[in-house]
Design an enzyme around this catalytic site. Sequence first.
Site, PDB file in Angstrom:
ATOM      1  N   HIS A   1       0.852  -1.188   0.000  1.00 44.74           N
ATOM      2  CA  HIS A   1       0.000   0.000   0.000  1.00 44.74           C
ATOM      3  C   HIS A   1       0.888   1.239   0.000  1.00 44.74           C
ATOM      4  CE1 HIS A   1      -3.135   2.849   1.170  1.00 44.74           C
ATOM      5  NE2 HIS A   1      -3.963   1.938   0.704  1.00 44.74           N
TER       6      HIS A   1
ATOM      7  N   ASP B   1      -7.943  -5.430   0.022  1.00 50.12           N
ATOM      8  CA  ASP B   1      -8.423  -6.300  -1.048  1.00 50.12           C
ATOM      9  C   ASP B   1      -8.026  -7.759  -0.870  1.00 50.12           C
ATOM     10  OD1 ASP B   1      -9.694  -4.298  -2.598  1.00 50.12           O
ATOM     11  OD2 ASP B   1      -7.726  -3.593  -3.246  1.00 50.12           O
TER      12      ASP B   1
HETATM   13  N1  ACO Z   1       4.215  -7.662  -4.813  1.00 49.29           N
HETATM   14  C1  ACO Z   1       5.539  -7.655  -5.011  1.00 49.29           C
HETATM   15  N2  ACO Z   1       6.337  -6.563  -4.898  1.00 49.29           N
HETATM   16  C2  ACO Z   1       5.721  -5.414  -4.563  1.00 49.29           C
HETATM   17  C3  ACO Z   1       4.328  -5.332  -4.325  1.00 49.29           C
HETATM   18  C4  ACO Z   1       3.574  -6.516  -4.459  1.00 49.29           C
HETATM   19  N3  ACO Z   1       2.250  -6.517  -4.254  1.00 49.29           N
HETATM   20  N4  ACO Z   1       3.993  -4.068  -4.017  1.00 49.29           N
HETATM   21  C5  ACO Z   1       5.129  -3.376  -4.044  1.00 49.29           C
HETATM   22  N5  ACO Z   1       6.182  -4.172  -4.372  1.00 49.29           N
HETATM   23  C6  ACO Z   1       7.589  -3.796  -4.442  1.00 49.29           C
HETATM   24  C7  ACO Z   1       7.918  -3.050  -5.719  1.00 49.29           C
HETATM   25  O1  ACO Z   1       8.298  -3.921  -6.753  1.00 49.29           O
HETATM   26  C8  ACO Z   1       9.025  -2.151  -5.265  1.00 49.29           C
HETATM   27  O2  ACO Z   1      10.193  -2.935  -5.155  1.00 49.29           O
HETATM   28  P1  ACO Z   1      11.657  -2.260  -5.452  1.00 49.29           P
HETATM   29  O3  ACO Z   1      11.837  -1.202  -4.403  1.00 49.29           O
HETATM   30  O4  ACO Z   1      12.601  -3.397  -5.364  1.00 49.29           O
HETATM   31  O5  ACO Z   1      11.545  -1.689  -6.845  1.00 49.29           O
HETATM   32  C9  ACO Z   1       8.630  -1.771  -3.834  1.00 49.29           C
HETATM   33  O6  ACO Z   1       7.827  -2.883  -3.364  1.00 49.29           O
HETATM   34  C10 ACO Z   1       7.816  -0.498  -3.738  1.00 49.29           C
HETATM   35  O7  ACO Z   1       6.700  -0.622  -4.619  1.00 49.29           O
HETATM   36  P2  ACO Z   1       6.001   0.579  -5.351  1.00 49.29           P
HETATM   37  O8  ACO Z   1       5.263   0.050  -6.538  1.00 49.29           O
HETATM   38  O9  ACO Z   1       6.992   1.678  -5.574  1.00 49.29           O
HETATM   39  O10 ACO Z   1       4.989   1.051  -4.231  1.00 49.29           O
HETATM   40  P3  ACO Z   1       3.752   2.014  -4.462  1.00 49.29           P
HETATM   41  O11 ACO Z   1       3.502   2.673  -3.165  1.00 49.29           O
HETATM   42  O12 ACO Z   1       3.963   2.855  -5.662  1.00 49.29           O
HETATM   43  O13 ACO Z   1       2.572   0.984  -4.830  1.00 49.29           O
HETATM   44  C11 ACO Z   1       0.759  -0.486  -4.667  1.00 49.29           C
HETATM   45  C12 ACO Z   1       1.554   0.622  -3.970  1.00 49.29           C
HETATM   46  C13 ACO Z   1       0.305  -0.011  -6.060  1.00 49.29           C
HETATM   47  C14 ACO Z   1      -0.481  -0.787  -3.841  1.00 49.29           C
HETATM   48  C15 ACO Z   1       1.645  -1.752  -4.796  1.00 49.29           C
HETATM   49  O14 ACO Z   1       2.037  -2.199  -3.508  1.00 49.29           O
HETATM   50  C16 ACO Z   1       0.958  -2.874  -5.580  1.00 49.29           C
HETATM   51  O15 ACO Z   1       1.034  -2.911  -6.799  1.00 49.29           O
HETATM   52  N6  ACO Z   1       0.261  -3.811  -4.867  1.00 49.29           N
HETATM   53  C17 ACO Z   1      -0.484  -4.861  -5.550  1.00 49.29           C
HETATM   54  C18 ACO Z   1      -1.823  -4.327  -6.041  1.00 49.29           C
HETATM   55  C19 ACO Z   1      -2.790  -4.054  -4.918  1.00 49.29           C
HETATM   56  O16 ACO Z   1      -2.986  -4.865  -4.022  1.00 49.29           O
HETATM   57  N7  ACO Z   1      -3.437  -2.882  -4.984  1.00 49.29           N
HETATM   58  C20 ACO Z   1      -4.474  -2.477  -4.024  1.00 49.29           C
HETATM   59  C21 ACO Z   1      -3.975  -1.391  -3.126  1.00 49.29           C
HETATM   60  S1  ACO Z   1      -5.183  -0.963  -1.924  1.00 49.29           S
HETATM   61  C22 ACO Z   1      -6.300  -0.092  -2.806  1.00 49.29           C
HETATM   62  O17 ACO Z   1      -6.002   0.654  -3.698  1.00 49.29           O
HETATM   63  C23 ACO Z   1      -7.672  -0.273  -2.492  1.00 49.29           C
END
Ligand code: ACO
Length: 426
Positions: free
Chosen positions: A305, A362
């Site tokens: 998140h 979720d």
């Molecule tokens: N699985 C694996 N790796 C992940 C995940 C994940 N679910 N989420 C983040 N990471 C990793 C990224 O690859 C990144 O790694 P790095 O630093 O080695 O490059 C690091 O964690 C940071 O991730 P970002 O994408 O920069 O984090 P951001 O805050 O931009 O994204 C998000 C947040 C979009 C929710 C992300 O965690 C994600 O894609 N999660 C999966 C989708 C999801 O569950 N979305 C629902 C969110 S809640 C809502 O909106 C209702």
Amino acid sequence: MSITAEIRVGDKTLPLPVIVGTEQEVGLDIQALRDKTGAVTFDPGYGNTGACESAVTFLDGELGILRYRGYPIEQLAGKVSFLEVSWLLLKGELPNAAELAAFTAAEKAHRALPAHVHAIIAAFPADAHPMAILSAATLSLSSTYLADEKVTEAGLNKSQLLLLAQFPTIAAAIYRKGKGLAAVAPDAKLAYSANFLHMMFEGTGNAAAGDPEIAKALDLLLILHADHEQNCSTSTVRLVGSAQTDYFASIAAGITALWGPLHGGANQAVIEMLDGIVAHGGDVNWAVAQAKDKDSSFRLMGFGHRVYKNFDPRATIIKVQADVVLGKLGKNDPQLGIAKGLEEAALKDEYFVARKLYPNVDFYSGIIYRALGFPYGLFTVLFAIGRLPGWTAHWNEHNAGKAKIGRPRQIYTGKNARDVVELSKR
Ligand code: ACO
């Protein structure tokens, strides 16, 4: 201790006014930055940008705190109804008994859809995603209701009540049309969530219709989704509304933003991911390895998140509800066991620990929706029904203030000026 801040750009130093919120969050006011220094800030994804002041919802991602209008989510969940939470978000206070009675009666009186909305739902191809249909149906209401009066406060209140009352009717009509079933008329004897289940499942043999405990569980899920401050869809609603765009059109835009799998669409993506793990013999370590592989686009859906870096308090409540609902329905869904195993494996894994990735709202919600008989494509529609009062509260807050039209700047990285060459010489 008073905080001061300044920014130096080249030989220019600009003192920055400091804004401190009621929960002591500190904001640096950079509104004069470009005028005084010629520079703009650069913050892709807006992770460090406060786009507005807001009094609707407070969340602290480090401490796992979520409060609507000051009330902790743990106190609201299960103690009040979704309609009470809707009033709270819209009006700022919980309703008293007379206010709630009037609000409930008004909601019940406005549930039926105009004929053209049924026609729009029917016109979509059978394989259209329900979020596309929900957005179109919502947009279509902008042309139906209160064209003259909707700019007035009373007209807006009425528009917003209509949409709150009709969202479940639209969702149920989408579902039944997909099944080739006739729409079921709303029942004014039933409360909000019970009526929704009735319109969805009446005559289908689904035990969820007519079960008050299941209706209560659904109401709780809607409450957990009701607001989450400046997330992607809410920011979209505010941004679209900042152009003084019609209320229904602003909400339709929020619906399309919510649809994405990185946002509300994650509840559908989680279940599809769990199906994928079942196809791999239930091996959660396979999924964890995939998610860590930087050459793969696979992410652990329902994990991570932008704001929560400890735990998502909504996920904690939903996880308990998953056991309660499945127990009540007498279902033993292997996906629930796989989800729990996946959570355990990920939370022990250094990759997820280092990046502070925890289950979000979720992660478990889809398992409940599936157990209740909702098709996967409708999961994000359920999220939208829950989020509508939050979107509306933010739309109102934005438009009540002296908000400017939303218009970010950019750092241009394209070609410098050049001359157009005639076609024959290119
Ligand atoms: N699985 C694996 N790796 C992940 C995940 C994940 N679910 N989420 C983040 N990471 C990793 C990224 O690859 C990144 O790694 P790095 O630093 O080695 O490059 C690091 O964690 C940071 O991730 P970002 O994408 O920069 O984090 P951001 O805050 O931009 O994204 C998000 C947040 C979009 C929710 C992300 O965690 C994600 O894609 N999660 C999966 C989708 C999801 O569950 N979305 C629902 C969110 S809640 C809502 O909106 C209702």
